[in-house]
Design a protein around this motif. Structure first.
Motif, PDB file in Angstrom:
ATOM      1  N   GLY A  43       0.812  -1.215   0.000  1.00 39.14           N
ATOM      2  CA  GLY A  43       0.000   0.000   0.000  1.00 39.14           C
ATOM      3  C   GLY A  43       0.844   1.263   0.000  1.00 39.14           C
ATOM      4  O   GLY A  43       1.944   1.297  -0.552  1.00 39.14           O
ATOM      5  N   GLY A  44       0.319   2.302   0.600  1.00 37.63           N
ATOM      6  CA  GLY A  44       1.026   3.579   0.634  1.00 37.63           C
ATOM      7  C   GLY A  44       1.003   4.248  -0.731  1.00 37.63           C
ATOM      8  O   GLY A  44       0.115   3.997  -1.555  1.00 37.63           O
ATOM      9  N   SER A  45       2.019   5.060  -0.982  1.00 41.62           N
ATOM     10  CA  SER A  45       2.036   5.832  -2.229  1.00 41.62           C
ATOM     11  C   SER A  45       2.251   4.945  -3.456  1.00 41.62           C
ATOM     12  O   SER A  45       2.048   5.378  -4.596  1.00 41.62           O
ATOM     13  N   ASP A  71       1.071  -7.190   2.518  1.00 43.01           N
ATOM     14  CA  ASP A  71       0.343  -7.099   3.777  1.00 43.01           C
ATOM     15  C   ASP A  71      -1.001  -6.475   3.461  1.00 43.01           C
ATOM     16  O   ASP A  71      -1.198  -5.946   2.362  1.00 43.01           O
ATOM     17  N   ARG A  73      -4.582  -4.557   5.496  1.00 40.58           N
ATOM     18  CA  ARG A  73      -5.283  -4.137   6.699  1.00 40.58           C
ATOM     19  C   ARG A  73      -6.611  -4.891   6.751  1.00 40.58           C
ATOM     20  O   ARG A  73      -7.296  -4.999   5.723  1.00 40.58           O
ATOM     21  N   GLY A 140       7.076  -1.014   0.203  1.00 40.38           N
ATOM     22  CA  GLY A 140       7.346   0.351   0.636  1.00 40.38           C
ATOM     23  C   GLY A 140       8.086   0.280   1.966  1.00 40.38           C
ATOM     24  O   GLY A 140       8.251  -0.800   2.548  1.00 40.38           O
ATOM     25  N   MET A 141       8.529   1.410   2.419  1.00 39.01           N
ATOM     26  CA  MET A 141       9.175   1.462   3.739  1.00 39.01           C
ATOM     27  C   MET A 141       8.644   2.685   4.480  1.00 39.01           C
ATOM     28  O   MET A 141       8.643   3.797   3.924  1.00 39.01           O
ATOM     29  N   GLY A 142       8.213   2.482   5.712  1.00 39.45           N
ATOM     30  CA  GLY A 142       7.744   3.608   6.515  1.00 39.45           C
ATOM     31  C   GLY A 142       8.910   4.382   7.103  1.00 39.45           C
ATOM     32  O   GLY A 142      10.046   3.890   7.132  1.00 39.45           O
ATOM     33  N   HIS A 146       9.756   0.250   8.905  1.00 40.29           N
ATOM     34  CA  HIS A 146       8.937  -0.960   8.712  1.00 40.29           C
ATOM     35  C   HIS A 146       8.721  -1.231   7.234  1.00 40.29           C
ATOM     36  O   HIS A 146       8.793  -0.324   6.405  1.00 40.29           O
ATOM     37  N   CYS A 148       6.161  -4.236   4.764  1.00 37.93           N
ATOM     38  CA  CYS A 148       4.961  -5.077   4.953  1.00 37.93           C
ATOM     39  C   CYS A 148       4.293  -4.558   6.235  1.00 37.93           C
ATOM     40  O   CYS A 148       4.261  -3.361   6.462  1.00 37.93           O
ATOM     41  N   LYS A 172       1.112   1.377  13.624  1.00 42.98           N
ATOM     42  CA  LYS A 172       0.505   2.297  12.663  1.00 42.98           C
ATOM     43  C   LYS A 172      -0.922   1.839  12.427  1.00 42.98           C
ATOM     44  O   LYS A 172      -1.145   0.665  12.139  1.00 42.98           O
ATOM     45  N   ARG A 177      -4.001  -6.342  11.110  1.00 44.02           N
ATOM     46  CA  ARG A 177      -3.475  -6.560   9.768  1.00 44.02           C
ATOM     47  C   ARG A 177      -3.051  -8.011   9.600  1.00 44.02           C
ATOM     48  O   ARG A 177      -2.890  -8.724  10.587  1.00 44.02           O
ATOM     49  N   VAL A 194      10.154   0.746  -3.198  1.00 46.01           N
ATOM     50  CA  VAL A 194       9.980   2.071  -3.784  1.00 46.01           C
ATOM     51  C   VAL A 194       9.871   3.040  -2.620  1.00 46.01           C
ATOM     52  O   VAL A 194       9.009   2.879  -1.748  1.00 46.01           O
ATOM     53  N   LYS A 200      12.262  10.152   4.181  1.00 46.97           N
ATOM     54  CA  LYS A 200      12.872   8.809   4.225  1.00 46.97           C
ATOM     55  C   LYS A 200      14.397   8.873   4.295  1.00 46.97           C
ATOM     56  O   LYS A 200      15.059   7.840   4.433  1.00 46.97           O
TER      57      LYS A 200
HETATM   58  O1  LIG Z   1       0.249  -0.484   5.617  1.00 48.23           O
HETATM   59  C1  LIG Z   1       0.584   0.672   5.750  1.00 48.23           C
HETATM   60  O2  LIG Z   1       0.368   1.332   6.765  1.00 48.23           O
HETATM   61  C2  LIG Z   1       1.263   1.359   4.606  1.00 48.23           C
HETATM   62  O3  LIG Z   1       0.943   0.709   3.431  1.00 48.23           O
HETATM   63  C3  LIG Z   1       2.756   1.431   4.808  1.00 48.23           C
HETATM   64  O4  LIG Z   1       3.313   0.213   5.170  1.00 48.23           O
HETATM   65  C4  LIG Z   1       3.458   2.031   3.608  1.00 48.23           C
HETATM   66  O5  LIG Z   1       3.664   1.078   2.620  1.00 48.23           O
HETATM   67  C5  LIG Z   1       4.775   2.624   4.019  1.00 48.23           C
HETATM   68  O6  LIG Z   1       4.581   3.466   5.126  1.00 48.23           O
HETATM   69  C6  LIG Z   1       5.399   3.385   2.889  1.00 48.23           C
HETATM   70  O7  LIG Z   1       4.486   4.322   2.432  1.00 48.23           O
HETATM   71  P1  LIG Z   1       4.868   5.462   1.425  1.00 48.23           P
HETATM   72  O8  LIG Z   1       5.498   4.797   0.256  1.00 48.23           O
HETATM   73  O9  LIG Z   1       3.561   6.103   1.085  1.00 48.23           O
HETATM   74  O10 LIG Z   1       5.797   6.348   2.121  1.00 48.23           O
END
Ligand SMILES: O=C(O)[C@H](O)[C@@H](O)[C@H](O)[C@H](O)COP(=O)(O)O
Length: 253
Positions: A43-45, A71, A73, A140-142, A146, A148, A172, A177, A194, A200
């Motif tokens: 998910g995410g962007s 992953d 939700r 993605g990476m938060g 994190h 997944c 989060k 999830r 990505v 980041k």
């Molecule tokens: O499940 C979630 O809460 C989001 O999907 C999260 O894991 C997201 O993938 C990362 O935070 C990166 O998000 P961005 O690429 O938008 O920064």
């Protein structure tokens, strides 16, 4: 691991098309050798970038794709937090992927049962693999490192047996999830992160160049036999001192 490639683009505008080419080239290769392309989405962007860039490709054919979720939700599909819901609106409804090619959770189940049910769906899709071997996982990476739904310091980081794990205390929101585990992530033939934006930069440096203390979850993604890409933009790469690739415009990965 086949070698990590850190590829830096001036902005998401240049990163997006390269991502779409990476996806379609790995799809072509997988379909030629195994008759299908198995991809795990996050998910995410990523949702809007991937959807937009893939839909811009004139010859996109998803008829042999099998798409799962790295992953998800545990919320109903019409909830704005549902990653499947977002992909359905922005991508699946606009391409020729068959319904049978989309591996979705059953969000009506309690979180533990939901993880069990999703495990069964993955096992059925990968009957010969101890851990499913996806052709490509997009991650993605938060800002907390994190990936997944594998969060720093969480016991799930040590999971070695399960394919999919439930989590009901996600730091989060939403808290409930299901997530692929590291053994699945690290079994993939190709994993591509990505990550864009200046928020980041600090964590990306620590993930790619190391840090004192425990490695961030994203740093523990090291495919055993597969490729690993980090596709990032200049703002995210601002603090890096390692050598990176800066492809010329239109170059294919
Ligand atoms: O499940 C979630 O809460 C989001 O999907 C999260 O894991 C997201 O993938 C990362 O935070 C990166 O998000 P961005 O690429 O938008 O920064």
């Amino acid at each position: 691991m086949a070698g990590r490639r850190v590829v830096v683009f001036p902005s998401s505008a240049e990163l997006g098309p390269a991502l779409a080419h990476l996806v379609t080239s790995r799809a072509e290769k997988a379909i030629a050798s195994r008759g299908r392309f198995t991809v795990g989405l996050s998910g995410g962007s990523l949702v809007s970038m991937l959807s937009k860039e893939l839909l811009a490709m004139s010859d996109l054919d998803c008829s042999k794709w099998v798409a799962g979720f790295c992953d998800e939700r545990v919320v109903s599909f019409d909830d704005p937090d549902s990653t499947y819901g977002l992909y359905k609106n922005q991508f699946f409804s606009k391409v020729n992927i068959p319904d049978s090619g989309i591996l979705v959770i059953d969000p009506s189940l309690p979180v533990n049962d939901c993880a069990e049910d999703y495990t069964c769906k993955l096992k059925k899709t990968f009957p010969d693999d101890e851990f499913p071997v996806f052709d490509l996982l997009l991650l993605g990476m938060g800002p907390d490192g994190h990936t997944c739904s594998l969060f720093p310091d969480h016991p799930l980081l040590e999971e070695t047996k399960k394919i999919v794990a439930p989590i009901s205390d996600s730091p989060k929101p939403p808290p409930q999830r299901v997530t692929m585990t590291f053994p699945v992530v690290n079994s993939a033939r190709c994993v591509a992160f990505v990550s864009t934006g200046g928020s980041k930069a600090t964590v990306l440096k620590e993930v790619l160049e190391g840090r004192e203390g425990p490695a961030f979850p994203a740093a523990r993604v090291v495919p055993t036999n597969g490729e690993l890409f980090w596709l990032v933009d200049d703002p995210a790469a601002a603090s890096l001192t390692i050598q990176v690739e800066r492809p010329s415009s239109g170059a294919k990965l």
